[in-house]
Design a protein around this motif. Structure first.
Motif, PDB file in Angstrom:
ATOM      1  N   LEU B 170     -86.309 -70.625  69.060  1.00 58.62           N
ATOM      2  CA  LEU B 170     -86.672 -69.206  69.236  1.00 58.62           C
ATOM      3  C   LEU B 170     -88.183 -69.073  69.149  1.00 58.62           C
ATOM      4  O   LEU B 170     -88.785 -69.381  68.122  1.00 58.62           O
ATOM      5  CB  LEU B 170     -86.009 -68.359  68.138  1.00 58.62           C
ATOM      6  N   LEU B 171     -88.783 -68.617  70.252  1.00 60.42           N
ATOM      7  CA  LEU B 171     -90.244 -68.541  70.328  1.00 60.42           C
ATOM      8  C   LEU B 171     -90.701 -67.163  70.770  1.00 60.42           C
ATOM      9  O   LEU B 171     -89.993 -66.470  71.506  1.00 60.42           O
ATOM     10  CB  LEU B 171     -90.758 -69.588  71.327  1.00 60.42           C
ATOM     11  N   ASN B 172     -91.898 -66.798  70.346  1.00 57.85           N
ATOM     12  CA  ASN B 172     -92.524 -65.558  70.791  1.00 57.85           C
ATOM     13  C   ASN B 172     -93.460 -65.850  71.949  1.00 57.85           C
ATOM     14  O   ASN B 172     -94.285 -66.763  71.863  1.00 57.85           O
ATOM     15  CB  ASN B 172     -93.362 -64.953  69.666  1.00 57.85           C
ATOM     16  N   HIS B 173     -93.363 -65.042  72.978  1.00 58.14           N
ATOM     17  CA  HIS B 173     -94.272 -65.245  74.098  1.00 58.14           C
ATOM     18  C   HIS B 173     -95.702 -64.878  73.685  1.00 58.14           C
ATOM     19  O   HIS B 173     -96.638 -65.626  73.946  1.00 58.14           O
ATOM     20  CB  HIS B 173     -93.800 -64.422  75.302  1.00 58.14           C
ATOM     21  N   VAL B 174     -95.847 -63.749  73.014  1.00 54.63           N
ATOM     22  CA  VAL B 174     -97.163 -63.347  72.501  1.00 54.63           C
ATOM     23  C   VAL B 174     -97.012 -63.051  71.012  1.00 54.63           C
ATOM     24  O   VAL B 174     -96.112 -62.304  70.619  1.00 54.63           O
ATOM     25  CB  VAL B 174     -97.693 -62.093  73.230  1.00 54.63           C
ATOM     26  N   ASP B 175     -97.872 -63.611  70.209  1.00 50.13           N
ATOM     27  CA  ASP B 175     -97.843 -63.375  68.763  1.00 50.13           C
ATOM     28  C   ASP B 175     -98.201 -61.917  68.457  1.00 50.13           C
ATOM     29  O   ASP B 175     -99.225 -61.417  68.931  1.00 50.13           O
ATOM     30  CB  ASP B 175     -98.834 -64.318  68.072  1.00 50.13           C
ATOM     31  N   SER B 205     -94.927 -59.151  75.552  1.00 53.21           N
ATOM     32  CA  SER B 205     -95.383 -59.551  76.887  1.00 53.21           C
ATOM     33  C   SER B 205     -94.702 -58.775  78.003  1.00 53.21           C
ATOM     34  O   SER B 205     -95.311 -58.548  79.052  1.00 53.21           O
ATOM     35  CB  SER B 205     -95.195 -61.058  77.098  1.00 53.21           C
ATOM     36  N   ALA B 206     -93.465 -58.315  77.791  1.00 52.64           N
ATOM     37  CA  ALA B 206     -92.767 -57.577  78.858  1.00 52.64           C
ATOM     38  C   ALA B 206     -93.537 -56.309  79.208  1.00 52.64           C
ATOM     39  O   ALA B 206     -93.759 -55.460  78.347  1.00 52.64           O
ATOM     40  CB  ALA B 206     -91.349 -57.230  78.406  1.00 52.64           C
ATOM     41  N   GLY B 207     -93.948 -56.201  80.445  1.00 47.62           N
ATOM     42  CA  GLY B 207     -94.713 -55.044  80.875  1.00 47.62           C
ATOM     43  C   GLY B 207     -96.212 -55.202  80.704  1.00 47.62           C
ATOM     44  O   GLY B 207     -96.984 -54.333  81.097  1.00 47.62           O
ATOM     45  N   ALA B 208     -96.625 -56.326  80.132  1.00 50.87           N
ATOM     46  CA  ALA B 208     -98.057 -56.555  79.906  1.00 50.87           C
ATOM     47  C   ALA B 208     -98.596 -57.696  80.750  1.00 50.87           C
ATOM     48  O   ALA B 208     -99.774 -57.720  81.094  1.00 50.87           O
ATOM     49  CB  ALA B 208     -98.318 -56.854  78.436  1.00 50.87           C
ATOM     50  N   LEU B 209     -97.720 -58.643  81.074  1.00 53.15           N
ATOM     51  CA  LEU B 209     -98.187 -59.809  81.835  1.00 53.15           C
ATOM     52  C   LEU B 209     -96.982 -60.496  82.496  1.00 53.15           C
ATOM     53  O   LEU B 209     -95.839 -60.276  82.096  1.00 53.15           O
ATOM     54  CB  LEU B 209     -98.946 -60.758  80.904  1.00 53.15           C
ATOM     55  N   PRO B 210     -97.249 -61.336  83.488  1.00 48.12           N
ATOM     56  CA  PRO B 210     -96.124 -62.000  84.165  1.00 48.12           C
ATOM     57  C   PRO B 210     -95.440 -62.974  83.210  1.00 48.12           C
ATOM     58  O   PRO B 210     -96.090 -63.681  82.446  1.00 48.12           O
ATOM     59  CB  PRO B 210     -96.800 -62.767  85.314  1.00 48.12           C
ATOM     60  N   VAL B 211     -94.111 -62.971  83.248  1.00 49.04           N
ATOM     61  CA  VAL B 211     -93.349 -63.841  82.360  1.00 49.04           C
ATOM     62  C   VAL B 211     -92.720 -64.998  83.149  1.00 49.04           C
ATOM     63  O   VAL B 211     -92.728 -66.143  82.706  1.00 49.04           O
ATOM     64  CB  VAL B 211     -92.245 -63.036  81.617  1.00 49.04           C
ATOM     65  N   GLY B 212     -92.207 -64.678  84.309  1.00 47.79           N
ATOM     66  CA  GLY B 212     -91.654 -65.732  85.161  1.00 47.79           C
ATOM     67  C   GLY B 212     -90.406 -66.395  84.598  1.00 47.79           C
ATOM     68  O   GLY B 212     -90.294 -67.622  84.590  1.00 47.79           O
ATOM     69  N   VAL B 222     -85.115 -62.073  75.012  1.00 46.58           N
ATOM     70  CA  VAL B 222     -84.897 -60.710  74.534  1.00 46.58           C
ATOM     71  C   VAL B 222     -86.240 -59.993  74.581  1.00 46.58           C
ATOM     72  O   VAL B 222     -87.289 -60.633  74.574  1.00 46.58           O
ATOM     73  CB  VAL B 222     -84.354 -60.680  73.088  1.00 46.58           C
ATOM     74  N   GLY B 223     -86.197 -58.692  74.631  1.00 44.59           N
ATOM     75  CA  GLY B 223     -87.454 -57.963  74.646  1.00 44.59           C
ATOM     76  C   GLY B 223     -87.267 -56.513  74.266  1.00 44.59           C
ATOM     77  O   GLY B 223     -86.155 -55.991  74.247  1.00 44.59           O
ATOM     78  N   CYS B 224     -88.380 -55.923  73.994  1.00 44.06           N
ATOM     79  CA  CYS B 224     -88.461 -54.562  73.499  1.00 44.06           C
ATOM     80  C   CYS B 224     -88.866 -53.664  74.660  1.00 44.06           C
ATOM     81  O   CYS B 224     -89.626 -54.068  75.527  1.00 44.06           O
ATOM     82  CB  CYS B 224     -89.539 -54.575  72.419  1.00 44.06           C
ATOM     83  N   THR B 225     -88.377 -52.431  74.663  1.00 43.98           N
ATOM     84  CA  THR B 225     -88.725 -51.517  75.763  1.00 43.98           C
ATOM     85  C   THR B 225     -89.610 -50.359  75.310  1.00 43.98           C
ATOM     86  O   THR B 225     -89.914 -49.480  76.101  1.00 43.98           O
ATOM     87  CB  THR B 225     -87.455 -50.926  76.405  1.00 43.98           C
ATOM     88  N   TYR B 226     -89.962 -50.304  74.033  1.00 42.09           N
ATOM     89  CA  TYR B 226     -90.751 -49.143  73.583  1.00 42.09           C
ATOM     90  C   TYR B 226     -92.222 -49.459  73.401  1.00 42.09           C
ATOM     91  O   TYR B 226     -92.972 -48.616  72.928  1.00 42.09           O
ATOM     92  CB  TYR B 226     -90.170 -48.508  72.320  1.00 42.09           C
ATOM     93  N   LYS B 227     -92.614 -50.666  73.770  1.00 39.09           N
ATOM     94  CA  LYS B 227     -94.037 -50.990  73.707  1.00 39.09           C
ATOM     95  C   LYS B 227     -94.630 -50.813  75.110  1.00 39.09           C
ATOM     96  O   LYS B 227     -94.848 -49.691  75.550  1.00 39.09           O
ATOM     97  CB  LYS B 227     -94.205 -52.407  73.170  1.00 39.09           C
ATOM     98  N   TYR B 228     -94.844 -51.915  75.834  1.00 38.11           N
ATOM     99  CA  TYR B 228     -95.481 -51.812  77.146  1.00 38.11           C
ATOM    100  C   TYR B 228     -94.566 -51.197  78.210  1.00 38.11           C
ATOM    101  O   TYR B 228     -95.005 -50.914  79.311  1.00 38.11           O
ATOM    102  CB  TYR B 228     -95.961 -53.186  77.598  1.00 38.11           C
TER     103      TYR B 228
END
Lengths: 400, 400
Positions: B170-175, B205-212, B222-228
């Motif tokens: 389990l890793l974070n794309h952006v700290d 990172s979702a909505g902030a930069l390309p994830v691919g 998994v990701g959050c929708t209330y940030k970017y």
């Protein structure tokens, strides 16, 4: 005017909850589907608009502290608590009912094993075999993930199924299909006598009838807020953990929201005390605060008054159905005895799917449950006796 | 007018995303906290009002089918998919990020064991030791409930930690604290080379930069929708399961919403095909449809354009900070290299808590992360270069 119409008039005139109807947004439909999705309380749209435009749009991040967002799950839990017979500090709102079933049931198994000194001797989860399916699926997952066997048992045989191996028991207070009310006090006592822990699913009783969680010593309970509590589509569910069990409640979903110091950002999990321990991730504020506004309709209402009216409504519906509907056309699967009846009436008839479609077209909204059940829910805060008479009359016409 | 003010003007004039700002409700505050709670998109209030008043209040239960409520989780998932580099049919929206971390990680462990023929040899979950705490707590629970050991490892040491025992990572794309962007392609490849499965947390990172996700063969995310993604406070999270893994994805939270025939009310669980398998209970409609409206701001926007502006914003912020802030007063903990930088800048200073309070009083809103980090998030859809210059200038004044 028929005799039953006159009777409906009299009953409506004497109804002390009649004025509550004005606190809901309703049209001339007879809405008997509040056991699926409660009607819209009039206070909700304005509140939601404030949450969106001012709290989110203007105050933004400040609302987490200044606007009371952060503490909403336990604050709204305390608003629900008296409706299910719980003292404050034991109910927390958040996540779906399904997710809460998982938390509660895994928690119950762990409580049972702790009580047994940590052994794995208690390796059975008993579940109501007629349960709403999601409870059974999640009980299966809870069993698999705690090394238990899942044992589905018809509610009437639960007591006989209990024993030294029973860790936890998941039961429905009211059957979603038949409307049968199960005997929470005696079943809870039986589970305790076996040394096991009980989880009650209150989806079809919370807001419809007295539950008495504290009085009957229930261990854990979960419930839905979008049926009789009118919280809105998919509104967050609630979790009850009895006060004296909270320190030992060991959730399988330990999120940062249930940490003793959530903003400490500590790598080690240290569970919070109290109902907060049932939280997981960031609470869903829009839905949660809509629910909070919806709960204001309960101001000045006792659950006993709701129960009295609910029984009067279902009694009257059965009376009208008996009078109007041709004999043998429907079979009532909801128990006649008050002590065994929830707040709905389920009628079986072979063409139930078609019949319900036609009822809905004619402004009588119930729902259809496969394969052959017409389900009518009676929500005492906004359904009246004239509604009931009309529903039975339209039903009879469609069945004629 | 200073040189940097002139530069900001020029950059704003050339900014092809500048017009997007008008699609948000914003005042004269410099809002650099969109990595915590995204600003309110202007389309949301009207949509939410329609959902409450018409869809719930008037159509009521009919909206589940006629209003598209039932299919919202996968429909909105498909709207998010291109932003994270996923083809349709792989993303589903619902539950909190925390709950989705549990689903994804248990699912990943099970995938690894299936691939190994069902053995329990793979008994380690590797997790980023610097992760946002909830991920670590839930990884601990996932490990405990699948018979694994949890192994926290600094991101730079993950590759060396992988081996035959690794089941899932389990890793974070952006700290969340430093804003460091981790190397998703190479870490994913390393996990796969070890025969394990990776879960990426895309909250920052979702909505902030390309994830691919598809391009790099990510297993689950998994990701959050209330940030970017600006979905609103506590808006439901999303879960990605790669198409060719979906048939084997074995969720620990099998609810009725992920059943192949949800209205069949069958006692046996039979998981649905596709992204739907990630669903659990009834979706939280108010929050979910607010998110759907919020996602309309992405019409006509590419994530590459967002990334280009994001880097320009953070570059310019660092330039302004270097120019304005007395040397040695702050230490930048966000990497300078573009390839290692998310969409935020974290500055360390001993009195960060007090400094942030004063910044907020002066209309520059970032946030404080203990013990000593000033965190500034840059959301390219509504933050401009003049905002950035002002933020750095106010910061310098407060630090002087």
């Amino acid at each position: 005017m028929s005799e039953l119409t006159r009777k409906a008039e009299k009953l409506d005139a004497a109804d002390e909850l009649a004025a509550k109807r004005a606190e809901f947004v309703l049209d001339d439909v007879v809405y008997l589907d509040g056991n699926s999705l409660g009607a819209l309380p009039a206070a909700v749209p304005g509140r939601v608009e404030d949450v969106v435009r001012r709290q989110w749009g203007e105050l933004r991040i400040r609302s987490w502290t200044e606007g009371g967002w952060w503490t909403a799950p336990e604050r709204i839990g305390d608003r629900i608590a008296p409706l299910v017979g719980a003292a404050a500090g034991q109910v927390v709102v958040g996540d779906s009912t399904s997710v809460n079933v998982f938390k509660a049931l895994v928690g119950a198994v762990r409580l049972a094993r702790q009580a047994d000194g940590g052994g794995l001797g208690r390796d059975e989860i008993v579940v109501d075999a007629t349960t709403f399916p999601t409870d059974g699926y999640l009980a299966g997952s809870a069993a698999r993930m705690t090394g238990c066997t899942l044992r589905p048992v018809p509610p009437s045989e639960v007591t006989d199924a209990l024993g030294d191996r029973t860790a936890a028991v998941l039961l429905n207070h009211v059957d979603y299909r038949t409307g049968r009310l199960h005997d929470l006090p005696s079943l809870t006592a039986a589970v305790h006598a076996a040394g096991a822990y009980v989880v009650w699913d209150l989806c079809h009783s919370a807001g419809a009838l007295p539950v008495g969680l504290d009085e009957h010593g229930v261990d854990l309970a979960v419930g839905c807020t979008y049926k009789y509590l009118n919280g809105g589509p998919g509104a967050p569910a609630f979790l009850y953990v009895r006060a004296d069990l909270q320190d030992r409640f060991d959730s399988p979903l330990p999120g940062w929201n249930s940490h003793a110091e959530p903003f400490g950002m500590r790598a080690e999990y240290e569970p919070a005390a109290g109902a907060v321990r049932g939280r997981v991730g960031t609470p869903d504020i829009l839905s949660m605060l809509a629910l909070e506004a919806a709960l204001e309709v309960w101001d000045g209402v006792t659950i006993d008054a709701v129960r009295a009216k609910s029984l009067a409504l279902t009694d009257f519906f059965l009376e009208c159905v008996e009078e109007y509907v041709p004999e043998g056309r429907v079979e009532c699967v909801t128990p006649r005895a008050h002590g065994e009846r929830g707040s709905q009436v389920a009628l079986r008839c072979p063409d139930a799917g078609d019949v319900m479609e036609r009822l809905i077209e004619r402004g009588v909204v119930g729902d259809f449950r496969r394969p052959d059940v017409l389900r009518f829910g009676f929500t005492p805060l906004y359904v009246g006796f004239a509604d009931v008479e009309r529903a039975a009359r339209v039903l009879a016409e469609e069945l004629a």
